[in-house]
Design an enzyme around this catalytic site. Structure first.
Site, short mmCIF file in Angstrom:
data_model
loop_
_atom_site.label_atom_id
_atom_site.label_comp_id
_atom_site.label_asym_id
_atom_site.label_seq_id
_atom_site.Cartn_x
_atom_site.Cartn_y
_atom_site.Cartn_z
CD GLU A 179 -15.09 -35.87 -36.15
OE1 GLU A 179 -15.24 -35.62 -37.45
OE2 GLU A 179 -15.78 -37.12 -35.90
CD GLU A 371 -19.84 -35.39 -33.51
OE1 GLU A 371 -19.58 -36.38 -34.31
OE2 GLU A 371 -18.90 -34.31 -34.25
C1 BG6 Z 1 -18.38 -36.15 -37.19
C2 BG6 Z 1 -18.34 -34.29 -37.19
O1 BG6 Z 1 -17.80 -36.46 -38.53
O2 BG6 Z 1 -19.23 -36.84 -37.87
C3 BG6 Z 1 -19.66 -34.27 -37.63
O3 BG6 Z 1 -17.79 -34.45 -35.99
C4 BG6 Z 1 -20.56 -34.79 -38.39
O4 BG6 Z 1 -19.65 -32.82 -38.04
C5 BG6 Z 1 -20.86 -35.95 -37.69
O5 BG6 Z 1 -21.81 -34.40 -38.46
C6 BG6 Z 1 -21.43 -37.61 -38.63
O6 BG6 Z 1 -21.35 -37.01 -39.88
P1 BG6 Z 1 -22.21 -37.02 -41.32
O7 BG6 Z 1 -21.59 -36.90 -42.05
O8 BG6 Z 1 -22.87 -38.53 -40.62
O9 BG6 Z 1 -23.11 -35.61 -40.57
#
Ligand code: BG6
Length: 473
Positions: A179, A371
């Site tokens: 990211e 993701e």
């Molecule tokens: C992304 C990241 O921002 O979202 C992860 O690459 C992160 O590291 C994921 O965990 C989900 O966000 P969160 O804040 O719910 O963990």
């Protein structure tokens, strides 16, 4: 069958959110190890205050995380049972170079990841490795101020060269920065930046961005030289911006907001600074320090474009009193047409198809969703079983959307790794209770629990999705 036979199904984690063992095996401290749970987390993440040592007033969840450092064999066994074709993970820079730029790499760190890659190989699971997932060595922050300094480029390239050489033949898919656009939303997390009074923040952030972009392109070239089989991706915190209304000003704001995010991967995927960015630098009096050869070097573009997707965002060109929400560190106007998660992230499966189309139109490169998932509070029974139908529902809808993007729109998609396939620590809040996994981990926000792993209902569901290559949802 909609998806190709070699579609890469799997799951994703990051070192600092899963590994723990922060000082074991000679590892050095990293920026994200210092993020406490609670109200100070956001201020530290933004670089507004300096917090470079652990103290007794805070709890630091990354210290132990879910202790994958000691559990990885059992965890990978479960991933194999799920049928993973790929497992996305990150290497912790400070396990390899505890100070970021030590003379010699730390052998124990190199052995640790070799152990993981060999374990994955045993099950035929392809690793997809992020070199820097919110990971800046604290020693480099103390000595150089993080990515604001050019020295970080050399240190990062040496780190990348070390691991790419060490794991040649074991790893072929790499992401340079997780990211990368988060740098401008969360500068300490993305670049180890801490601001002092009088600093021109924008200047510093874009200088740091320039350093990361040069580092990424150098590593892209180097990776291909080390092994022609290597494939390198950039990685965007994705999700497009919708205009709040059809007023032209709202639409313009949506374009501008998208550009603010795409700026980074525009450079990584196209190989040059876009005109809109050059104009913005002029307007904002940002002058980037560059070395001879930097612009030439940026022409080493990535092989594929990867991104995270949790939500779309909504913006307006007017300063009106809109209800807002936050999702993945982005503030957004609350979209009245969408439902929200318990953390206020808005759920928009069609937004994933929209994002895939926008990215494919823009770059014409293969895409990879690295993701996606639902952060929710799970309530396990006495055996650790969670009936997480809500997670299945979320993922089913998103997988339908990605299939539509492939089947109807013709988007080229390499794979899908759901976020936090095993419960881990939340990046934004540090909570353990914000869970994404198919595998429940017995640990709470205060760090209490047995760390026992157990399968949720979604475990069998996702297994069937993979076995049927996305046909049985
Ligand atoms: C992304 C990241 O921002 O979202 C992860 O690459 C992160 O590291 C994921 O965990 C989900 O966000 P969160 O804040 O719910 O963990």
């Amino acid at each position: 069958m909609v998806l190709s036979e070699n579609f890469l199904w799997g799951g994703a984690t990051a070192a600092n959110q899963a590994e723990g063992g922060v000082l074991e095996g000679g590892r050095g401290l990293s920026n994200v190890d210092l993020l406490p749970i609670g109200k100070d987390r956001a201020t530290i993440s933004s670089g507004e205050i300096e917090h470079l040592e652990w103290d007794d007033n805070h709890f630091y969840p990354a210290k132990e995380a879910i202790d994958m450092y000691h559990h990885y064999k059992d965890d990978i066994k479960l991933f194999a049972e799920l049928g993973f074709k790929v497992y996305r993970m990150s290497i912790s820079w400070t396990r390899i170079f505890p100070n970021g730029d030590d003379e010699m790499p730390n052998q124990a760190g190199l052995d640790f990841y070799r152990g993981i890659f060999e374990e994955l190989k045993k099950y035929g699971i392809e690793p997809l490795v992020t070199l820097a997932h919110f990971d800046v060595p604290v020693s480099l922050i103390k000595r150089y101020g993080g990515w604001r300094d050019r020295h970080l480029v050399d240190a990062y390239v040496r780190y990348a060269q070390t691991v790419m050489t060490a794991y040649k033949g074991l790893v072929n898919y790499w992401l340079t920065f997780n990211e990368i656009n988060i740098l401008i939303h969360s500068p300490f997390v993305g670049g180890g930046l801490i601001f002092k009074e009088g600093d021109n923040k924008k200047q510093l952030m874009y200088q740091a961005a320039h350093h990361q972009l040069v580092a990424s392109s150098l590593v892209t070239k180097m990776a291909h030289d080390i092994d022609s089989e290597n494939q390198i991706g950039c990685m965007l915190a994705g999700g497009m911006h919708y205009p709040y209304s059809c007023r032209p000003e709202d639409y313009k704001e949506a374009i501008d907001s998208d550009r603010k995010n795409y700026f980074f991967i525009d450079v990584q995927a196209r190989g040059y600074y876009p005109n809109y960015a050059k104009k913005m630098f002029e307007r904002e009096q940002i002058e980037l320090e560059m070395l001879d050869g930097d612009l030439e070097c940026l022409k080493n573009t990535v092989d594929f474009v990867s991104f995270s997707y949790y939500s779309s965002r909504t913006v307006s060109g007017f300063e009106e009193d809109y209800e807002t929400t936050t999702g993945n560190l982005f503030r957004s106007i609350k979209n009245p047409n969408l439902e929200s998660t318990e953390w206020g992230w808005q759920i928009d499966p069609l937004g994933l198809r929209n994002a895939l189309n926008q990215l494919y139109d823009r770059y014409q490169k293969p895409l990879f969703i690295v993701e996606n998932g639902l952060g929710a509070k799970d309530v396990p029974d006495e055996n650790g079983y969670v009936a997480d139908d809500y997670r299945i529902d979320y993922m089913r809808k998103h997988i339908i959307a990605l299939k539509d993007a492939v089947e109807i729109d013709g988007v080229e998609l390499m794979g899908y790794t759901s976020w936090g396939c095993i419960d881990l620590i939340s990046a934004s809040t540090g909570q353990m209770s914000k869970r994404y996994g198919f595998i429940y981990v017995d640990r709470d926000d205060a760090g209490q629990g047995t760390l026992r792993r157990s399968k949720k209902k979604s475990f069998d569901w996702y297994k069937q999705v993979i076995t049927s290559n996305g046909e049985e949802l």
